[in-house]
Scaffold this motif. Sequence first.
Motif, PDB file in Angstrom:
ATOM      1  N   HIS A  25       0.866  -1.153   0.096  1.00  0.00           N
ATOM      2  CA  HIS A  25      -0.019   0.177   0.042  1.00  0.00           C
ATOM      3  C   HIS A  25       0.866   1.367  -0.112  1.00  0.00           C
ATOM      4  O   HIS A  25       2.247   1.028  -0.006  1.00  0.00           O
ATOM      5  CB  HIS A  25      -0.828   0.126   1.092  1.00  0.00           C
ATOM      6  N   THR A  46       8.511 -25.323  11.082  1.00  0.00           N
ATOM      7  CA  THR A  46       7.389 -26.503  10.904  1.00  0.00           C
ATOM      8  C   THR A  46       6.190 -25.673  10.417  1.00  0.00           C
ATOM      9  O   THR A  46       5.494 -26.211   9.426  1.00  0.00           O
ATOM     10  CB  THR A  46       7.314 -27.317  12.101  1.00  0.00           C
ATOM     11  N   TRP A  47       5.895 -24.683  11.147  1.00  0.00           N
ATOM     12  CA  TRP A  47       4.553 -24.201  10.574  1.00  0.00           C
ATOM     13  C   TRP A  47       4.683 -22.672   9.900  1.00  0.00           C
ATOM     14  O   TRP A  47       3.906 -21.844   9.928  1.00  0.00           O
ATOM     15  CB  TRP A  47       3.547 -23.947  11.869  1.00  0.00           C
ATOM     16  N   GLU A  49       6.242 -20.314  11.205  1.00  0.00           N
ATOM     17  CA  GLU A  49       5.795 -19.641  12.316  1.00  0.00           C
ATOM     18  C   GLU A  49       6.851 -18.263  12.426  1.00  0.00           C
ATOM     19  O   GLU A  49       6.551 -17.395  13.100  1.00  0.00           O
ATOM     20  CB  GLU A  49       5.520 -20.257  13.603  1.00  0.00           C
ATOM     21  N   ARG A  60       2.359   3.984   7.253  1.00  0.00           N
ATOM     22  CA  ARG A  60       1.236   4.606   6.840  1.00  0.00           C
ATOM     23  C   ARG A  60       0.320   5.112   7.942  1.00  0.00           C
ATOM     24  O   ARG A  60       0.065   4.195   8.758  1.00  0.00           O
ATOM     25  CB  ARG A  60       0.529   3.895   5.665  1.00  0.00           C
ATOM     26  N   GLU A  61      -0.167   6.191   8.125  1.00  0.00           N
ATOM     27  CA  GLU A  61      -0.888   6.737   9.337  1.00  0.00           C
ATOM     28  C   GLU A  61      -0.163   6.318  10.574  1.00  0.00           C
ATOM     29  O   GLU A  61      -0.836   5.587  11.456  1.00  0.00           O
ATOM     30  CB  GLU A  61      -2.360   5.909   9.249  1.00  0.00           C
ATOM     31  N   ARG A  62       0.895   6.679  10.762  1.00  0.00           N
ATOM     32  CA  ARG A  62       1.996   6.477  11.960  1.00  0.00           C
ATOM     33  C   ARG A  62       2.005   4.685  12.390  1.00  0.00           C
ATOM     34  O   ARG A  62       2.015   4.343  13.343  1.00  0.00           O
ATOM     35  CB  ARG A  62       1.310   7.245  13.415  1.00  0.00           C
ATOM     36  N   ASN A  63       1.648   3.781  11.141  1.00  0.00           N
ATOM     37  CA  ASN A  63       1.785   2.449  11.554  1.00  0.00           C
ATOM     38  C   ASN A  63       2.794   1.869  10.769  1.00  0.00           C
ATOM     39  O   ASN A  63       2.620   1.736   9.378  1.00  0.00           O
ATOM     40  CB  ASN A  63       0.257   1.882  11.016  1.00  0.00           C
ATOM     41  N   LYS A  65       4.799  -0.740   9.319  1.00  0.00           N
ATOM     42  CA  LYS A  65       4.682  -2.156   8.820  1.00  0.00           C
ATOM     43  C   LYS A  65       5.743  -2.637   8.279  1.00  0.00           C
ATOM     44  O   LYS A  65       6.250  -2.184   7.320  1.00  0.00           O
ATOM     45  CB  LYS A  65       3.525  -2.108   7.942  1.00  0.00           C
TER      46      LYS A  65
ATOM     47  N   ASP B 488      -4.032   8.892  16.835  1.00  0.00           N
ATOM     48  CA  ASP B 488      -4.339   9.000  15.208  1.00  0.00           C
ATOM     49  C   ASP B 488      -3.640   8.233  14.617  1.00  0.00           C
ATOM     50  O   ASP B 488      -2.642   8.779  14.016  1.00  0.00           O
ATOM     51  CB  ASP B 488      -4.419  10.467  14.757  1.00  0.00           C
ATOM     52  N   LYS B 489      -3.711   6.938  14.447  1.00  0.00           N
ATOM     53  CA  LYS B 489      -2.833   5.959  13.905  1.00  0.00           C
ATOM     54  C   LYS B 489      -3.592   4.780  13.526  1.00  0.00           C
ATOM     55  O   LYS B 489      -4.778   4.282  13.997  1.00  0.00           O
ATOM     56  CB  LYS B 489      -1.487   5.829  14.964  1.00  0.00           C
ATOM     57  N   ALA B 490      -2.883   4.082  12.466  1.00  0.00           N
ATOM     58  CA  ALA B 490      -3.602   2.751  11.983  1.00  0.00           C
ATOM     59  C   ALA B 490      -2.768   1.635  12.570  1.00  0.00           C
ATOM     60  O   ALA B 490      -1.675   1.781  13.187  1.00  0.00           O
ATOM     61  CB  ALA B 490      -3.237   2.832  10.471  1.00  0.00           C
ATOM     62  N   ILE B 491      -3.460   0.609  12.886  1.00  0.00           N
ATOM     63  CA  ILE B 491      -2.878  -0.619  13.675  1.00  0.00           C
ATOM     64  C   ILE B 491      -2.981  -1.825  12.582  1.00  0.00           C
ATOM     65  O   ILE B 491      -4.138  -1.900  11.828  1.00  0.00           O
ATOM     66  CB  ILE B 491      -3.675  -1.154  14.797  1.00  0.00           C
ATOM     67  N   THR B 492      -2.118  -2.641  12.577  1.00  0.00           N
ATOM     68  CA  THR B 492      -2.282  -3.825  11.445  1.00  0.00           C
ATOM     69  C   THR B 492      -2.544  -5.059  12.621  1.00  0.00           C
ATOM     70  O   THR B 492      -2.155  -5.172  13.459  1.00  0.00           O
ATOM     71  CB  THR B 492      -0.909  -4.042  10.942  1.00  0.00           C
ATOM     72  N   ASP B 503      -5.857  -2.428   7.308  1.00  0.00           N
ATOM     73  CA  ASP B 503      -5.423  -1.650   8.573  1.00  0.00           C
ATOM     74  C   ASP B 503      -6.576  -1.178   9.384  1.00  0.00           C
ATOM     75  O   ASP B 503      -7.495  -0.905   8.785  1.00  0.00           O
ATOM     76  CB  ASP B 503      -4.479  -0.556   8.315  1.00  0.00           C
ATOM     77  N   ASP B 709       7.913 -29.883  19.125  1.00  0.00           N
ATOM     78  CA  ASP B 709       7.831 -28.477  18.304  1.00  0.00           C
ATOM     79  C   ASP B 709       6.211 -28.588  18.423  1.00  0.00           C
ATOM     80  O   ASP B 709       5.674 -29.377  18.288  1.00  0.00           O
ATOM     81  CB  ASP B 709       8.263 -28.410  17.237  1.00  0.00           C
ATOM     82  N   PRO B 711       2.690 -26.441  17.381  1.00  0.00           N
ATOM     83  CA  PRO B 711       2.272 -25.429  16.582  1.00  0.00           C
ATOM     84  C   PRO B 711       1.992 -23.948  17.313  1.00  0.00           C
ATOM     85  O   PRO B 711       1.861 -24.159  18.271  1.00  0.00           O
ATOM     86  CB  PRO B 711       1.042 -25.944  15.986  1.00  0.00           C
ATOM     87  N   PRO B 712       1.741 -23.020  16.249  1.00  0.00           N
ATOM     88  CA  PRO B 712       1.677 -21.491  17.156  1.00  0.00           C
ATOM     89  C   PRO B 712       0.490 -21.377  17.687  1.00  0.00           C
ATOM     90  O   PRO B 712       0.305 -20.626  18.744  1.00  0.00           O
ATOM     91  CB  PRO B 712       1.978 -20.482  15.976  1.00  0.00           C
TER      92      PRO B 712
END
Lengths: 216, 754
Positions: A25, A46-47, A49, A60-63, A65, B488-492, B503, B709, B711-712
């Motif tokens: 984006h 394995t996953w 992860e 973007r927008e203070r995020n 990424k 004022d921000k975006a979060i993922t 977002d 191991d 899984p997550p």
Amino acid sequence: MLDVTALLEEIKASPFEEMDILAPHTGVVSFPDISPGAKVYGPRGTWKEVPGTILATLERERNAKPIMASQAGDLAWLATDLAGTFVEAGTPIARIRHYLSKDEVQQIILKQALHLFRAPDRAKYYFTPEVDLKIKASGPRSVTVYEGLELFIMSRMKREAPVSYQGPEGVIYAVYFQHNQNVDAGDPLVGVCPPEQLPLIEDVVVRVQTEWQEQG
Amino acid sequence: MDTDKKLQILAERLRYIQDILGHRENDHSRLLASELAEIQSLEKNWAQERKVKALETLEELFDFAEKQLEQELTPMDRVRIVRHPQRICLKDILENVYDNYTEIGGQDEYSIDPSIVIARAYITRRSRGKAVHQPVMVIGQEKGHGQEFRNGGSVKPWGNAKALHYMKVAETENIPIHTYVFTPGAYPVEDYPGAAQQIAKNLYEMAALKVPVVAVFSEGGSGGAEAIALADMRLMLSHGYYSVISPEGGAAIEGRLRQGQRATPELIESCAKNLKITAEDNLRFGYIDRIIQEPPLGARPEHYDFFKLLRQEVVAATDEVFLKFKGIKFFRAMGVRRMERRRRQGAYTTENFYVRWGLNAAAKEDLVARRYARHARMSRWASRDSRPAKEKFMASVHDVGWSVYSFFKYDFLRKHQKVVVHTLEEVAAEVQYVVGKLLSPWRALRGMFNSKPALNHGKAKELTELSYWEDPAAGSGWRWVSPRAKEDKAITCPNATTHGCLDLWAPDLFGDHAGVCSYCGHHFPMEPQWFVNNICDAGSIYEFNAEIEAGNPLGYPGLDKKLDEAKQRTGMKSACRTFEARIDNTRVVVAMLTGTFRGGSVGAAEGEKFFQAAERALKKRFPFIAYVHGTAGIRIQEGTNGVIQMPRCTMAVRRYIDAGGLYMVIYDTNSYAGPVASFLGCSPYQFSVRSANIGFAGPGVIKETTGMDIPPDYHRAYRALSRGHIQGIWDRRELRANCIQALLTMGGRNVYYR
């Protein structure tokens, strides 16, 4: 007829895939302490992860990424000239040179050489008794399939229905499903190839397994 | 004895000494090694007489050195002693302490879990000239002198389930239980019945087990030990350890090591020392009742005198528990006291008296009550209560007042009130029926002349419409909004790559949606205040025991600073907040474990507050809600002061549930280890919000202990639900509605509003 040897030579000539990493984006791009030529990793574990190497950060927008490598390989190019600038979605920001593994080469060749017959629905699949007998006695490559042949029994919730083979005539090169296990719709059931190509494919697979040098 | 054989035995003794000293070099061991090597090299040329003499001298030197080393043992040496393959194990005890036994449900590796051994045994005693067999159920972890399949005494959940089964059998048969704790910790897998949840079940059942339990500790590794060690009398072998975590685990946390990294031996040594894990420490804290002295450098199977002593101690402990409930016991009780006096002087004796090991119905109730009182007293000293004496006194008066009030209101008056109310109900129903019959001709006549009532269109629309627009002026609908909503921000969303979530804008996410991703439903962690203010009715919070403060009972280096920092940052004095509140006008007691204060870890102060909250809920007949904003487990820096909260708080909860209350647990973020394996996991009503992780040990510990191991998503709430560990998953936005629904439909007979 597919020229498998030429295909293998072609892959050998450039034994890697290059993929561009694009900005997902808009945002201001910045780069970590990484430079072209560095080794990067895709998701591992394995996953899958463990996330891949961070190639860039897009804010973007203070995020902020992180943009991570999706495949292992060498970092071929990094858009360092864009550092600190605003980029549009789809702008290339890095290029990874991913060296093909034996399995990947084999898959590329088989994908072009084989006709994959896919499961029409999620169900358990069995070969019809005659085919099953033949496979058990002399292996899948002894079975010649043709359009309209009743090849499978699809068993779902204890109800069974015959499934006819659709596609070019040939022998079964590979069986991708297992007895008594559900197969999702769209997953391949068998790979079929023309009988005259069979020795050639087998030869190429052996050559890939023995000769292919994995890099990176 | 043959000189070669003697030499071999001495060589083995030396090897044992070297094993337990670990990497440490010691003058004694060096001296012994050089003396032994000298004799081994020269003895072939010596005459027999000289050989015998030299060996005698060397044996004396070994005895002397072992006694000297005994004085210098560090806590970590003791850990190595209990883990040594030559350490006595449960099978040795069954052979040498009991007069006869039959192992139940297992033969070596052919067992549902070979790391736990259960046996029906008996001890033969003399009573008026006759031999009396006193039966007992023996349950314990088996390390098995290096037998690989025993898993080092690390019990799997189904092993603990088997132990519980046979505790219930002992209860049915009315025979005492002897448990032997030989475990480094439980095997941390979540497969049903689940490590944490099964330990919680064990503790819950043991809290009200109606037969005496005597526990003997050798290696008491945290939750694994507690699974069988909630007892009326706890003995401990002098070279054993009882700890919240293995010293290696403690060192890994202290040194902030990542998976695969190893702690230095010095760090492990210092951790073992700081955790105060020895028998003396635990006796001083009051978590064990007595120490059984072992031979120098620990008991091994050839120490037959030790088994004799162990037998005396275990029998005496069992007698002592039973004697508390006997009517005629004066002289025998004196005998027990005399034995105790002699023991303190270092002399041991077998008193020739007999106590029948059986309880009548009244004594069984008394046993459970005493067990509760015993645990209630434990660890109170380990937390700080900064209230002035006057305030404490007023609080206790308030408590007594409530007890009296509850008794009159709910027990005395209600019982009589119920009879009157029920009778009036019946009479009223009779009258209603007769009046209805008498007036029916008149009603029929009136119906013929009266027209139909006018239809209320507004009401009809409201009842028949499928949906309607919400009032846009109503705002987000939340009374308390997180400060993060002001950014004022975006979060993922963490699921963005798999679920394609776009977002999220922080004011939407944390303000309107209560931290829930509007695309995939992922729940972001929220502040503890969110629950307090949005789930409970406005202005209904009354906090109590806020002054009980987390302390540093072990004087653990660095903990004071960490606690001060946490107290300053959160404004709280411990990780547990206890308050009374109203939910839809129903009064409840809430204990909240707050993840923001030292990860929500539970120490003596948190345990005490939880315990008192359960008692308060019991007195006031309020529903009791444990809201787990987050908990990382027991606070390791408090050592066994933290671990003891597991049985302690479970007892409080058990007592509350038995009295007919509603105990409900709500997990909000990550909830692990001790608390889940005890007072949280034992609740019959456990609910979780969607993205919480619930389990016993984290992925790193599982990998290190089991080599697997995982899984997550191994600990995710949905996995916990499908394993049967929790009872439901709630959306955070509907938490209040679900709480109201739960208050209406769940719980026992005695919640006040029923």
